[in-house]
Motif scaffolding. Structure first.
Motif, short mmCIF file in Angstrom:
data_model
loop_
_atom_site.label_atom_id
_atom_site.label_comp_id
_atom_site.label_asym_id
_atom_site.label_seq_id
_atom_site.Cartn_x
_atom_site.Cartn_y
_atom_site.Cartn_z
N VAL A 38 4.59 5.49 2.93
CA VAL A 38 3.85 6.72 3.19
C VAL A 38 4.64 7.83 2.51
O VAL A 38 5.83 8.02 2.79
N LYS A 55 0.05 11.50 1.32
CA LYS A 55 -0.35 12.65 2.13
C LYS A 55 0.00 13.89 1.33
O LYS A 55 0.92 13.85 0.50
N ASP A 79 4.73 -1.11 3.86
CA ASP A 79 3.95 -0.13 3.12
C ASP A 79 4.69 1.20 3.08
O ASP A 79 5.56 1.46 3.91
N THR A 98 0.36 5.17 0.91
CA THR A 98 -0.50 6.23 1.41
C THR A 98 0.11 7.55 0.99
O THR A 98 1.28 7.83 1.28
N GLU A 112 -5.75 12.47 2.70
CA GLU A 112 -4.83 11.42 2.28
C GLU A 112 -5.57 10.33 1.52
O GLU A 112 -6.77 10.15 1.68
N GLN A 113 -4.81 9.62 0.68
CA GLN A 113 -5.35 8.53 -0.13
C GLN A 113 -4.40 7.34 -0.03
O GLN A 113 -3.19 7.52 -0.02
N THR A 114 -4.96 6.14 0.00
CA THR A 114 -4.14 4.93 0.01
C THR A 114 -4.50 4.09 -1.22
O THR A 114 -5.68 3.88 -1.50
N HIS A 115 -3.46 3.64 -1.92
CA HIS A 115 -3.64 2.85 -3.13
C HIS A 115 -2.66 1.68 -3.13
O HIS A 115 -1.59 1.75 -2.52
N ASN A 135 0.85 -1.19 0.00
CA ASN A 135 0.00 0.00 0.00
C ASN A 135 0.88 1.24 0.00
O ASN A 135 1.91 1.27 0.69
#
Length: 110
Positions: A99, A9, A97, A7, A16-19, A5
């Motif tokens: 960020v 910011k 993941d 994330t 924020e979006q997580t893909h 994932n």
């Protein structure tokens, strides 16, 4: 194929979006595939500094920074120790993941 994932910011205050990112995809690819505006004036070939981002977590899942990337980061606005170019942040596929903080961008050209 391994996935992680990412994330995103945003320094400009967007939510924020997580893909999901597959092994071999860059942070720039994932951003663009999910309608996140991240400049890439050189087309994502490490020829400028417009896709500059900050890696807040997950740097161990990214390749080592190259001398060429480091040179372009030096030209970015407000570079920090955790600065990278989104086009060069290619997911390696570990379990960690990512960020990513996208700094406020001044859009140049198209």
């Amino acid at each position: 194929m391994k996935v992680v994932n990412i994330t995103f910011k945003f320094q400009d205050g967007q939510p924020e979006q997580t893909h999901v990112a597959a092994q071999g995809e860059s942070v720039l690819d994932v951003a663009l595939n999910n309608d996140i505006q991240l400049q890439h004036n050189c087309g994502g070939v490490c020829g400028c500094s417009t896709c500059h981002v900050y890696v807040l977590r997950g740097e161990s899942d990214l390749p080592e920074i190259s001398d060429k990337e480091e040179d372009f980061i030096d030209r970015a606005v407000n570079p920090r120790i955790n600065s990278r170019l989104g086009c060069q942040c290619v997911v390696q596929g570990s379990s960690e993941d990512l960020v990513i903080l996208i700094p406020t961008q001044e859009f140049l050209g198209h």
